[in-house]
Enzyme design. Structure first.
Site, PDB file in Angstrom:
ATOM      1  N   HIS C  57      44.573  51.777  41.010  1.00  0.00           N
ATOM      2  CA  HIS C  57      45.344  50.944  40.083  1.00  0.00           C
ATOM      3  C   HIS C  57      46.733  51.537  39.831  1.00  0.00           C
ATOM      4  CE1 HIS C  57      41.576  49.007  39.453  1.00  0.00           C
ATOM      5  NE2 HIS C  57      41.045  50.043  38.851  1.00  0.00           N
ATOM      6  N   HIS C 219      39.297  45.028  40.408  1.00  0.00           N
ATOM      7  CA  HIS C 219      38.513  45.831  41.346  1.00  0.00           C
ATOM      8  C   HIS C 219      37.968  44.953  42.449  1.00  0.00           C
ATOM      9  CE1 HIS C 219      38.064  47.642  37.313  1.00  0.00           C
ATOM     10  NE2 HIS C 219      38.253  48.756  37.965  1.00  0.00           N
TER      11      HIS C 219
END
Ligand code: ADP
Ligand code: ADP
Ligand code: MG
Ligand code: MG
Ligand code: MG
Ligand code: MG
Lengths: 212, 332, 332, 212
Positions: C57, C219
């Site tokens: 991320h 995700h």
């Protein structure tokens, strides 16, 4: 041969159509050795050209050609914008004030266009650029001047075509393709191609006129 | 073509509108032109910096408009140099009486369009100078080319010349330091995937699932070599070898490093590249003074990266350290 | 799998090494742990902020370690919550005696691992509190779920709670303002392409050339709806409708906006999205106080974006305005 | 049934092998309703488990199980790390100090593991989690206690399998899959699957033992 402002506008519109028809083709050529935008840039520019010259029948040929040049300079961008823009502006200056163009005027304006491109781009023959199509055409026009405009024009188209095709066999030394070195071999130059298409279209328009 | 856009013909206009709406404290747009200028332009008495080029390289160049960097960013169509009239408008809008420096990336089109604009501005009595950035060592500089291309190293020119102008340098001084940066900056890039120019609607080139292109340009121009994908460290080894061959650095030299993503490559991978860049410099006894990792000069959604080294001296270090406050480049 | 990496098993370690080598003036790594802390940690007397989560991320979360934001970023494997012992080490390394606030994104794994770490730290006498960010309105909050997910809005929690801690707030005060942000922040995202987790070597999902996934998680978790790609403006309309339905804003309300790229989407497209976000807010009489456009909470090379709105009051505005100096978030 | 430390280590190693063999399968299941990492996480954890318990033959069974739990907690991450980690740690506490485990010990440690997972994850039956495989197995063990360990164990494996398969028909209410709502229907839960694989492997090891 006698071209008035209305006819000149028709010729330019025909060139615009031709460029637009070949948008994908020119871009394809540019994607092999450049950045894949030549057709996009040129057709964008000629769209504006057509808008700007519509209704200019009352103006002289020089003004019309300069308008084309200004439109190309201010809309195309990239390398071809200043190059073709300068070419048309110089061509316009060469025939400034004239309401009718004859064969000698055509030679004058083509010479001026060539000079403009060479001034702006500093390229000579054999560097895989617009010059490789334009210079042979101008030379042919002059060389075959005595045969009359029809024959000379046909020679010019042939010469431009050969010049364009020969760009396949030369390594680029100017423009974006020059970064490629030997990898530019085997590919036809997009700018030489658009130049040939313009000359061919102009000739078809003028010859069609003559025959008609 | 998977893009978050409305109309391929309007991407530049809509992008600039979105940018100005995001950062009204920094920038405004010139009405009728794709030109972004400092909100407080013209800054009286300060040398103004104008850069620009084709769009698709965001945040270059409009993202660097602000205090300590550029006064105007001129946005051409995607991957196409802006036109002279646009550039001319930019020059007029930012000239604060101390002259204007044009920072041009070395592409035939950019050079011609910026030169035409400079001529137009000079004809109106504006003091205009220009520098041409040619940091890309991928293509050898020889009589057979128009010189090297300008890529991510341009951002160091913006930063350092911008700091000099902000500090009150004259046009001559700002130009001189910009040229010093250009003399000392080298870059090279590579790509894993092509990108799609919105108006074209298809990829700029084709490349195999296991291939990469070394020496890739930032407009999808082919690079110098196509090979199988290698490990990140091997790729860095190759790029650094080319860069260091062209920018000899003695033991103890100091550099600034930029690891630049081309648009589609995640930050994670850029950091992995920087690890190896740093190892190589360490091995050679070269000191890293500052590192920048991120997206500075992109190529739409292309996956790939470039590495830039800038050799520093005391003057360049202090100008690099100066604060900057722009939408895309901030330094406290 | 086209990635600039060396070894899929070592991406996190190598990334962190590359990051620390890039930003030694900001951060250091805890020996033996994938934990990045402020170079001057522990800061005596300051409440310390610890966040983290799976890697992939970037720049979240280690990129936000620095003055005015986080004291530590804990990096799990790609898309996998870090383990309690890592988090515990982070807590110990940054505790400056004024207590530690854990900022957790609401995923079962993250919550469990952070809670176990908090228990371990409390057992050693460290004052630990935690907040759970759940800004993603894609999934309805009902008794049938574990609540909403935490996505890009988390960065506003880092910024504002970080400013409060930097200003000398107590643990209780820092926690209270973090909770105020959480109460007032909403996000929603969408994706055009999947991403590839390096250790898996293949895309997290399949999607057609003309499809997009609305409500996509960060995700690669499936979203709420798959449809044909729409125009950017229509996509923004949909996301904003969902966000505004969940965060009612009266005429005259003020918000901060974040348009966040998921990794593979060029800045150009994010600006095009922001244009429409801004238009919608304008139509509704909602004032945009600050806008952030860029990559803040990514999903490797996924193409897509999320929109975040934070409703502001005077306290939040002044904390949002406070300076911050971290590798990935700088404000002058 | 009598399991000493060496045998316990063999069973755990067999479980590690099984998980590693099913790395792709478990990840595949997780990609449908989660984030495509369950197999990766679990096999990474069990690799460390095997390293840590190798050479622990001299330790008691409780210590070995706690070591497994600690290794899982500190390496797996995500949801399954704390859940399975807690399960093994609780199982270890339940048989602390014992060098030999009998059938009653097995029931004790399985109950403790289930409690650990429920404490940590706060999930009940029917929420599409590990619990849906583990709880039926523990219940079957207890229900069929009198039939002897072999029969009871076979019932437990059957129950775990049915529980795992039934997760296809229920909507997730815990974990990452819960975000999917109805879209989680039709997919088998990855955690319930890894749990079944562990129970099945353990049973094969124990029954093989018995037959031998
Ligand atoms: N210096 C030059 N002189 C003449 N023609 C040139 C020169 N440089 C480039 N060209 C022509 O321009 C063409 C490319 O035009 P275009 O693709 O529109 O611009 P760009 O390279 O900026 O993308 C080349 O194919 C070449 O024929
Ligand atoms: N609260 C819970 N209780 C029990 N099991 C759970 C819970 N939440 C999730 N799980 C299990 O965890 C599995 C997912 O594990 P894994 O993929 O390793 O973690 P993550 O979801 O963090 O990626 C799910 O399939 C489910 O069986
Ligand atoms: Mg081109
Ligand atoms: Mg171009
Ligand atoms: Mg996970
Ligand atoms: Mg998972």
């Amino acid at each position: 041969m006698a071209v008035d402002s209305a006819k000149l506008i028709d010729i330019i519109k025909a060139i615009a159509d031709k460029i637009t028809e070949n948008r994908e083709y020119l871009t394809e050529l540019d994607s092999a050795i450049g950045d894949a935008d030549h057709g996009i840039n040129m057709s964008k520019g000629f769209k504006v050209v057509v808008e700007r010259i519509s209704g200019m029948e009352g103006k002289d040929c020089g003004t019309i050609l300069k308008t084309v040049g200004m439109a190309l300079v201010s809309t195309v961008g990239g390398a071809s914008g200043p190059l073709y823009g300068t070419a048309f502006m110089r061509a316009g200056q060469a025939v400034d004030g004239k309401n009718q163009l004859n064969f000698e005027d055509l030679i004058l304006l083509m010479e001026a266009a060539l000079e403009g491109i060479k001034y702006r781009g500093k390229a000579g023959r054999g560097e895989k650029t617009i010059v490789d199509a334009l210079e042979p055409a101008v030379e042919a026009l002059k060389l075959h001047r005595e045969k009359g405009f029809e024959a000379a024009l046909k020679e010019a188209v042939e010469a431009a075509k050969r010049g364009m095709e020969d760009t396949k066999n030369i390594m680029a030394k100017k423009g974006r393709a020059s970064y490629l070195g030997e990898r530019s071999l085997g590919h036809q130059d997009p700018g030489a191609t658009s130049c040939y298409l313009m000359i061919e279209t102009m000739a078809l328009q003028l010859l069609g006129d003559k025959k008609a | 073509m998977k893009k978050l856009i409305n109309n391929p013909e309007l991407v530049v206009e809509e992008m600039l509108e979105g940018m100005v709406r995001a950062f009204p404290q920094y920038v405004r747009k010139l009405e009728g032109y794709n030109v972004i200028v400092r909100v407080d332009a013209p800054v009286k008495g300060k040398v103004a910096l104008v850069s620009g080029g084709g769009s698709g390289h965001e945040p270059s160049h409009a993202g660097y408009v602000g205090k300590g960097m550029l006064d105007a960013g001129v946005a051409g169509s995607v991957f196409t140099s802006p036109t002279p009239d646009q550039i001319f408008e930019a020059i007029k809008a930012v000239d604060g009486g101390a002259g204007v420096l044009l920072i041009i990336k070395n592409y035939t089109g950019d050079v011609m369009n910026f030169e035409m604009a400079a001529d137009m501005a000079r004809a109106e009595g504006i003091d205009v100078e220009s520098v041409i950035v040619n940091d890309d060592v991928a293509v050898e500089n020889s009589t057979y080319t128009v010189g090297r291309r300008g890529i991510a190293g341009t951002v160091f020119v913006h930063k350092i010349a911008g700091a000099k102008a902000q500090a009150g340098g004259t046009l001559e001084e700002v130009k001189a330091v910009a040229e010093k940066v250009i003399k000392n900056v080298r870059s090279m890039g590579m790509a894993l995937t092509p990108c799609i120019v919105p108006a074209a609607g298809k990829p700029t080139f084709e490349i195999g699932e296991d291939e990469m292109e070394i020496g890739m340009g930032i407009h999808g121009e082919p690079g110098t070599m196509r090979t199988k994908i290698k490990k990140a460290d091997e790729i860095v080894n190759h790029l650094m070898e080319k860069i260091l061959a062209d920018l000899p650095l003695e033991d103890g030299a100091e550099v600034a490093v930029m690891v630049n993503g081309l648009g589609g490559t995640p930050l994670m991978e850029l950091f992995i590249l920087n690890r190896r860049v740093n190892q190589i410099l360490e091995e050679k006894g070269i000191k890293v003074y500052r590192t920048y990792v991120g997206e500075f000069m992109t190529s739409l959604e292309m996956a790939g990266a470039s590495i830039t080294l800038l050799k520093l001296d005391d003057e360049l270090k202090s100008l690099l350290d100066a604060p900057a406050d722009t939408p895309a480049f901030k330094q406290l």
